[in-house]
Design a protein around this motif. Sequence first.
Motif, PDB file in Angstrom:
ATOM      1  N   GLU A 268       0.794  -1.199   0.003  1.00 27.71           N
ATOM      2  CA  GLU A 268      -0.067  -0.036   0.039  1.00 27.71           C
ATOM      3  C   GLU A 268       0.834   1.211   0.059  1.00 27.71           C
ATOM      4  OE1 GLU A 268      -2.776  -0.377   3.164  1.00 27.71           O
ATOM      5  OE2 GLU A 268      -3.857  -1.967   2.383  1.00 27.71           O
ATOM      6  N   GLN A 269       2.189   1.214   0.009  1.00 27.60           N
ATOM      7  CA  GLN A 269       3.196   2.227  -0.163  1.00 27.60           C
ATOM      8  C   GLN A 269       2.951   3.073   1.247  1.00 27.60           C
ATOM      9  OE1 GLN A 269       2.248   3.516  -4.135  1.00 27.60           O
ATOM     10  NE2 GLN A 269       4.190   2.765  -4.759  1.00 27.60           N
ATOM     11  N   LYS A 270       2.511   2.721   2.253  1.00 28.96           N
ATOM     12  CA  LYS A 270       2.368   3.472   3.502  1.00 28.96           C
ATOM     13  C   LYS A 270       3.628   3.648   4.147  1.00 28.96           C
ATOM     14  CE  LYS A 270      -2.610   2.363   4.426  1.00 28.96           C
ATOM     15  NZ  LYS A 270      -3.433   1.719   5.399  1.00 28.96           N
ATOM     16  N   ALA A 271       4.519   2.709   4.184  1.00 30.62           N
ATOM     17  CA  ALA A 271       5.735   2.955   4.766  1.00 30.62           C
ATOM     18  C   ALA A 271       6.646   3.938   4.041  1.00 30.62           C
ATOM     19  CB  ALA A 271       6.657   1.469   4.979  1.00 30.62           C
ATOM     20  N   ALA A 272       6.692   3.639   2.605  1.00 26.72           N
ATOM     21  CA  ALA A 272       7.472   4.548   1.785  1.00 26.72           C
ATOM     22  C   ALA A 272       6.986   6.160   2.114  1.00 26.72           C
ATOM     23  CB  ALA A 272       7.200   4.283   0.479  1.00 26.72           C
ATOM     24  N   LEU A 273       5.758   6.317   2.312  1.00 26.75           N
ATOM     25  CA  LEU A 273       5.240   7.698   2.507  1.00 26.75           C
ATOM     26  C   LEU A 273       5.733   8.194   3.726  1.00 26.75           C
ATOM     27  CD1 LEU A 273       1.724   7.439   0.840  1.00 26.75           C
ATOM     28  CD2 LEU A 273       3.453   8.930   0.073  1.00 26.75           C
ATOM     29  N   ALA A 274       5.412   7.207   4.863  1.00 26.50           N
ATOM     30  CA  ALA A 274       5.971   7.539   6.240  1.00 26.50           C
ATOM     31  C   ALA A 274       7.413   7.961   6.541  1.00 26.50           C
ATOM     32  CB  ALA A 274       5.548   6.326   7.067  1.00 26.50           C
ATOM     33  N   TYR A 275       8.015   7.061   5.803  1.00 26.52           N
ATOM     34  CA  TYR A 275       9.645   7.242   5.783  1.00 26.52           C
ATOM     35  C   TYR A 275      10.158   8.369   4.971  1.00 26.52           C
ATOM     36  CZ  TYR A 275      10.357   3.571   8.956  1.00 26.52           C
ATOM     37  OH  TYR A 275      10.544   2.746  10.263  1.00 26.52           O
ATOM     38  N   GLY A 276       9.290   8.578   3.850  1.00 21.78           N
ATOM     39  CA  GLY A 276       9.788   9.676   2.780  1.00 21.78           C
ATOM     40  C   GLY A 276      10.862   9.036   1.764  1.00 21.78           C
ATOM     41  N   ALA A 277      10.548   7.780   1.201  1.00 24.25           N
ATOM     42  CA  ALA A 277      11.607   6.969   0.580  1.00 24.25           C
ATOM     43  C   ALA A 277      11.439   8.023  -0.790  1.00 24.25           C
ATOM     44  CB  ALA A 277      11.212   5.836   0.268  1.00 24.25           C
ATOM     45  N   LEU A 278      12.685   8.305  -1.391  1.00 24.67           N
ATOM     46  CA  LEU A 278      12.948   8.938  -2.391  1.00 24.67           C
ATOM     47  C   LEU A 278      13.451   7.982  -3.447  1.00 24.67           C
ATOM     48  CD1 LEU A 278      14.808  11.964  -1.134  1.00 24.67           C
ATOM     49  CD2 LEU A 278      12.395  11.858  -1.586  1.00 24.67           C
ATOM     50  N   ARG A 279      14.192   6.992  -3.523  1.00 25.58           N
ATOM     51  CA  ARG A 279      14.825   6.325  -4.344  1.00 25.58           C
ATOM     52  C   ARG A 279      15.046   4.966  -3.907  1.00 25.58           C
ATOM     53  NH1 ARG A 279      15.345  10.054  -8.058  1.00 25.58           N
ATOM     54  NH2 ARG A 279      16.288  11.894  -7.532  1.00 25.58           N
ATOM     55  N   THR A 280      15.410   4.188  -4.841  1.00 23.88           N
ATOM     56  CA  THR A 280      15.862   2.839  -4.379  1.00 23.88           C
ATOM     57  C   THR A 280      17.158   2.516  -5.118  1.00 23.88           C
ATOM     58  OG1 THR A 280      14.693   1.853  -6.781  1.00 23.88           O
ATOM     59  CG2 THR A 280      13.368   1.691  -4.549  1.00 23.88           C
ATOM     60  N   PRO A 281      18.114   2.244  -4.227  1.00 25.74           N
ATOM     61  CA  PRO A 281      17.905   2.198  -2.811  1.00 25.74           C
ATOM     62  C   PRO A 281      17.977   3.507  -1.854  1.00 25.74           C
ATOM     63  CG  PRO A 281      20.255   1.636  -3.224  1.00 25.74           C
ATOM     64  CD  PRO A 281      19.469   2.001  -4.520  1.00 25.74           C
ATOM     65  N   HIS A 282      17.324   3.535  -0.883  1.00 27.63           N
ATOM     66  CA  HIS A 282      17.375   4.776   0.007  1.00 27.63           C
ATOM     67  C   HIS A 282      17.654   3.987   1.445  1.00 27.63           C
ATOM     68  CE1 HIS A 282      15.631   8.869   1.490  1.00 27.63           C
ATOM     69  NE2 HIS A 282      16.709   8.421   2.017  1.00 27.63           N
ATOM     70  N   PHE A 283      18.737   4.489   2.175  1.00 18.81           N
ATOM     71  CA  PHE A 283      18.948   3.881   3.494  1.00 18.81           C
ATOM     72  C   PHE A 283      18.694   4.922   4.610  1.00 18.81           C
ATOM     73  CE2 PHE A 283      21.503   1.594   0.313  1.00 18.81           C
ATOM     74  CZ  PHE A 283      21.457   0.271   0.961  1.00 18.81           C
ATOM     75  N   TYR A 284      18.123   4.181   5.741  1.00 15.43           N
ATOM     76  CA  TYR A 284      17.919   4.885   7.072  1.00 15.43           C
ATOM     77  C   TYR A 284      18.699   4.122   7.950  1.00 15.43           C
ATOM     78  CZ  TYR A 284      14.082   7.169   4.376  1.00 15.43           C
ATOM     79  OH  TYR A 284      13.468   7.923   3.422  1.00 15.43           O
ATOM     80  N   LEU A 285      19.316   4.606   9.007  1.00 11.38           N
ATOM     81  CA  LEU A 285      19.986   4.203  10.053  1.00 11.38           C
ATOM     82  C   LEU A 285      19.383   4.723  11.394  1.00 11.38           C
ATOM     83  CD1 LEU A 285      22.082   2.483  11.508  1.00 11.38           C
ATOM     84  CD2 LEU A 285      23.960   4.177  11.112  1.00 11.38           C
ATOM     85  N   PHE A 286      18.842   3.770  12.140  1.00  8.29           N
ATOM     86  CA  PHE A 286      18.255   4.176  13.498  1.00  8.29           C
ATOM     87  C   PHE A 286      19.269   3.610  14.609  1.00  8.29           C
ATOM     88  CE2 PHE A 286      14.688   4.002  10.385  1.00  8.29           C
ATOM     89  CZ  PHE A 286      14.382   5.285  10.383  1.00  8.29           C
ATOM     90  N   ASP A 287      19.428   4.706  15.701  1.00  5.24           N
ATOM     91  CA  ASP A 287      19.845   3.958  16.850  1.00  5.24           C
ATOM     92  C   ASP A 287      19.120   3.155  17.649  1.00  5.24           C
ATOM     93  OD1 ASP A 287      18.095   5.670  18.195  1.00  5.24           O
ATOM     94  OD2 ASP A 287      19.567   7.412  18.786  1.00  5.24           O
ATOM     95  N   GLU A 288      19.732   2.753  18.826  1.00 12.62           N
ATOM     96  CA  GLU A 288      18.980   1.953  19.824  1.00 12.62           C
ATOM     97  C   GLU A 288      17.686   2.358  20.299  1.00 12.62           C
ATOM     98  OE1 GLU A 288      20.534  -1.061  23.243  1.00 12.62           O
ATOM     99  OE2 GLU A 288      21.525   0.662  23.063  1.00 12.62           O
ATOM    100  N   LYS A 289      17.527   3.662  20.485  1.00 12.71           N
ATOM    101  CA  LYS A 289      15.930   4.369  20.535  1.00 12.71           C
ATOM    102  C   LYS A 289      15.042   4.528  19.245  1.00 12.71           C
ATOM    103  CE  LYS A 289      17.531   6.046  25.184  1.00 12.71           C
ATOM    104  NZ  LYS A 289      17.825   7.308  25.673  1.00 12.71           N
ATOM    105  N   ARG A 290      15.861   3.981  18.226  1.00 11.33           N
ATOM    106  CA  ARG A 290      15.022   4.304  16.739  1.00 11.33           C
ATOM    107  C   ARG A 290      14.898   5.792  16.569  1.00 11.33           C
ATOM    108  NH1 ARG A 290      17.180   0.203  17.149  1.00 11.33           N
ATOM    109  NH2 ARG A 290      16.431  -1.882  17.160  1.00 11.33           N
TER     110      ARG A 290
END
Length: 193
Positions: free
Chosen positions: A105-127
């Motif tokens: 449903e592309q909801k995650a892509a919208l929530a994260y604001g994904a722009l490209r493939t690939p597009h990386f996001y790194l989160f710490d221990e508290k996310r």
Amino acid sequence: MAFTLSIGEQAPDFRLKGTDGKFYSLEDFSDAKALVLFFTCNHCPYVRGSDEVTRRTAERYIPQGVAFVGINSNSATSYPEDSYEKMVERIEQHRFPWKYLHDAEQKAALAYGALRTPHFYLFDEKRRLIYTGRAVDSPREPERITVSDLENALEDYLAGRPVAVPLTNPIGCNVKWEGKDKHWMPEEACDLV
């Protein structure tokens, strides 16, 4: 508000089906000291060119407590190669060491604001987001890589240092949004990115 998630923001939750048939949310990765979440797909030449580089990064950092999760948000209507069934085939063929989730449903892509493939996001221990952008500076031609921004960010974080370069531009094809036909963003556009 920026379209893509900003440094310091919390990871949005999701509930997405993996290629193993199970559903996953952030909670399933709560034990990890860091989370690398990346938007990817089956057909993009930038993804295909850098999959083995991403595999080596994952294999290096998973033993250090880092979880890797790939999400395919591309429209299977416009790109049948990016269907869930083709995702299953691809993970079975390549045996990548990450969870591969389908954002139908592309909801995650919208929530994260994904722009490209690939597009990386790194989160710490508290996310909280501590790095976003590209993994490497030449994903389509790995032999030309001169810097691994994702690994540099992981090294900084795991050593207890602030991430020196928290933001880069992702390099790849645009996310293929539902309702936008194939001619809206042809694959040739990948060459223009």
